[in-house]
Design a protein around this motif. Structure first.
Motif, PDB file in Angstrom:
ATOM      1  N   GLY A  35       0.817  -1.207   0.000  1.00  0.00           N
ATOM      2  CA  GLY A  35       0.000   0.000   0.000  1.00  0.00           C
ATOM      3  C   GLY A  35       0.853   1.261   0.000  1.00  0.00           C
ATOM      4  N   GLU A  36       1.945   1.227   0.766  1.00  0.00           N
ATOM      5  CA  GLU A  36       2.843   2.388   0.770  1.00  0.00           C
ATOM      6  C   GLU A  36       3.532   2.556  -0.581  1.00  0.00           C
ATOM      7  N   ARG A  37       3.886   1.417  -1.181  1.00  0.00           N
ATOM      8  CA  ARG A  37       4.619   1.481  -2.451  1.00  0.00           C
ATOM      9  C   ARG A  37       3.770   2.031  -3.581  1.00  0.00           C
ATOM     10  N   GLU A  38       2.440   1.824  -3.473  1.00  0.00           N
ATOM     11  CA  GLU A  38       1.557   2.350  -4.524  1.00  0.00           C
ATOM     12  C   GLU A  38       1.781   3.837  -4.737  1.00  0.00           C
ATOM     13  N   GLN A  39       2.146   4.529  -3.661  1.00  0.00           N
ATOM     14  CA  GLN A  39       2.244   5.990  -3.716  1.00  0.00           C
ATOM     15  C   GLN A  39       3.598   6.455  -4.221  1.00  0.00           C
ATOM     16  N   ILE A  40       4.507   5.487  -4.425  1.00  0.00           N
ATOM     17  CA  ILE A  40       5.881   5.840  -4.786  1.00  0.00           C
ATOM     18  C   ILE A  40       6.197   5.196  -6.131  1.00  0.00           C
ATOM     19  N   GLY A  41       6.383   6.007  -7.153  1.00  0.00           N
ATOM     20  CA  GLY A  41       6.716   5.459  -8.461  1.00  0.00           C
ATOM     21  C   GLY A  41       8.203   5.182  -8.539  1.00  0.00           C
ATOM     22  N   MET A  42       8.570   4.132  -9.292  1.00  0.00           N
ATOM     23  CA  MET A  42       9.995   3.869  -9.431  1.00  0.00           C
ATOM     24  C   MET A  42      10.326   3.544 -10.880  1.00  0.00           C
TER      25      MET A  42
END
Ligand code: ATP
Ligand code: MG
Lengths: 254, 322
Positions: free
Chosen positions: A88-95
């Motif tokens: 869920g946290e990673r959804e907000q962080i593009g890589m």
């Protein structure tokens, strides 16, 4: 000033006995573009991967938009997050990766709509419409049906950026996005990133493109051997480096 | 004129280059080998056709007889279900093998060790006689009371024994194939999926497995063809699949050879169909790769014949997506 988008406090990371990050402390404000420079093996990629918890840190804290990454604090105890919460946290962080990592069995469009549909629960036709807009934005509006193998490196990287943007992230991480590209293709990817920065996206960019760092970066951070050696606005770091190691590095790359 | 000073633009040739028409190299060796093989083949065909003990009349008589067709259906059914069971177990074992939990890894390793290390015929017999080992099968709380109980003799029919024997054994082999497939997918794919917020199982199902398929499908096709033939072992359990069906017939009429030919013809028909199906499945999972899928053996033979006759070489149809 509001809360920083990224806040790292004394971040340490070890691989076995090899300490790769030796206490990184820095802040990235919302809307800021921070460029990370440093010699190979200095821990730039590792730090970037710690920000979205692809690597677990051994000590210190990282917050993204005020939320502790990978852990939750209850009282004075730190609890490891469940996998779904980390996701869920990673959804907000593009890589965006050096080697693009587009899903090889999917067309550009399918690459872009996969996470919005499966993770964010977006309706398929909405996701498709958004994919079209994003592909137009990266200048590939006519290549929605192309498979990654049919695209040039520069085009693949632009699709990869569109894919990350499709999750509407509040922070974008770039790990040497142009290092795997032929020189004549670097420009098209940097153009997309420049436009993204102009739109106000918060970005942390590991790059060897000093020209880009100077022009687009708000802050430049020079890392060596797991520590931040020097940081500041591009003009001062590039034109007037204080530290010997920075001087030595810059004299090689500039 | 300004043009005169500039070097001329390299222009594409104005006329199409002339097609080469050369006399091909003579290859006498090839010709002799071809003629020899044709002579031997002709002799074989003649002997097969004229030797009355082949009993071609009997073959024709039984090829479509209801007993044989029923056995054929059961063979197909066994093959399909055992392969489905095998693939499911194989995927589970392969994923277990990659688990961070050492007990899970060890359990998967033990399973593979046990089922790969004993002959499938022995396993089939074991399942057939399982009732002697566990007369009653009970479902319930481990070490606690049983909730439901079955008589093993009723539960383990020859069909169930066959499925257990073939499917569980196949799972052990499939797990190695699936594992090789999973490992063939670049780590960056999983990273990218994670970074997008995809969950572990989503990543496995949507990103890793489909790409692993390219590596998994060809050996799985071979396994399926192998399974089709291995089902004939089930005849020892007195289950009337294709082989046991023809055995029943020749036990009554003593025409062993013609009936074994009947069975062989059907096995050949099925394996041929499977090979063709495999080609199309491989093509489906090959989408997105630049590499063309190599033509099948049949296509290659066809191609070389057509070059002999100096006609157009059929190129395998383009994959969709290009
Ligand atoms: N998964 C890993 N396991 C063990 N060691 C690792 C791992 N990832 C990175 N390292 C080590 O950590 C150190 C820093 O690596 P990192 O990739 O962060 O450097 P970098 O600054 O990104 O270098 P480059 O410019 O070459 O990409 C290296 O010595 C590397 O060998
Ligand atoms: Mg790196």
């Amino acid at each position: 000033m509001s809360e920083p988008m990224v806040k790292a406090e004394a971040v340490h990371k070890r691989f076995g006995r090899n300490e790769v990050l030796k206490g990184i402390t820095l802040e990235v404000a919302a809307g800021e573009v921070m460029c990370l420079l440093g010699p190979s093996g200095s821990g730039k990629s590792t730090f970037l991967r710690c920000i979205n918890h692809l690597e677990k840190i051994n000590s210190g804290r990282i917050w993204v938009d005020g939320d502790l990454v990978g852990y939750s604090q209850r009282g004075d105890k730190l609890h490891e997050m469940r996998e779904s919460d980390v996701a869920g946290e990673r959804e907000q962080i593009g890589m965006v990766f050096q080697r693009f990592n587009l899903f090889g069995h999917m067309t550009a469009e399918q690459n872009i709509i996969e996470a919005p549909i499966r993770v964010a629960g977006t309706k398929r036709d909405v996701a498709k419409a958004e994919a079209k807009v994003l592909m137009d934005r990266v200048g590939l509006g006519d290549r929605l049906d192309a498979y990654p193998a049919q695209l040039s490196g520069g085009q693949q990287q632009r699709v990869a950026i569109a894919r990350a943007l499709a999750m509407k992230p509040k922070l974008m991480l770039f790990d040497e996005p142009t290092s795997a590209l032929d020189p004549e293709l670097v420009g098209e990817v940097l153009d997309v990133m420049r436009a993204l920065a102009a739109d106000g996206m918060t970005m942390v960019v590991v790059t060897h493109e000093t020209g880009f760092a100077k022009e687009v970066g708000d802050t430049v951070v020079f890392m060596d051997d797991g520590v931040v050696v020097e940081s500041g606005d591009p003009a001062s770091v590039f034109d007037n480096p204080q530290h010997k190691r920075t001087q030595a590095f810059l004299s090689k790359v500039l | 004129m300004a043009d005169a000073e500039q070097p001329p633009e390299p222009a594409a040739a104005a006329v199409a280059p002339e097609e080469i028409k050369a006399v091909p190299v003579r290859r006498p060796g090839r010709l002799i080998a071809g003629v020899l093989i044709i002579i031997v083949a002709a002799a074989l065909v003649r002997s097969v056709a004229t030797n009355p003990r082949f009993g071609w009349g009997t073959v024709g008589e039984y090829l479509f007889s209801p007993v044989v067709l029923d056995g054929l259906l059961k063979t197909i059914e066994l093959t399909i279900i055992a392969m489905v069971v095998g693939i499911l177990i194989g995927v589970i074992l392969a994923v277990m093998r990659l688990s961070p939990n050492p007990i899970v890894v060890a359990a998967s390793g033990f399973y593979i060790w046990l089922f790969r290390g004993t002959p499938v015929l022995v396993q089939l017999l074991f399942w057939n006689f399982i009732a002697a080992l566990y007369p009653v099968v009970a479902l319930g709380i481990p070490f606690g009371p049983a909730l439901v109980e079955f008589n093993a003799n009723n539960l383990i029919t020859p069909f169930v024994a066959a499925l257990l024997g073939l499917g569980l054994n196949e799972g052990a082999y499939m797990s190695e194939i699936v594992r090789a497939g999973l490992l063939s997918v670049d780590e960056g794919q999983e990273e990218a999926a994670k970074a997008l917020g995809m969950r572990r199982m989503q990543t496995m199902r949507r990103i890793i497995l489909p790409q692993a398929m390219r590596v998994i499908i060809p050996p799985t096709g071979n396994e399926t063809i192998g399974m089709l033939k291995t089902t004939s072992l089930v005849s020892v359990l007195a289950y009337t699949e294709l082989l046991y069906a023809v055995q029943l017939i020749y036990a009554a009429n003593y025409k062993q050879i013609p009936l074994l030919i009947v069975a062989s013809i059907w096995y050949l028909v099925l394996t041929t169909i499977l090979s063709i199906g495999q080609y199309f499945i491989e093509r489906h999972y090959g989408r997105g790769t630049a590499r063309a899928i190599p033509p099948t053996l049949l296509m290659r033979i066809w191609q070389s014949f057509s070059t002999w006759r100096h006609t157009e070489v059929p190129v395998p149809e383009q994959r969709h997506g290009l």
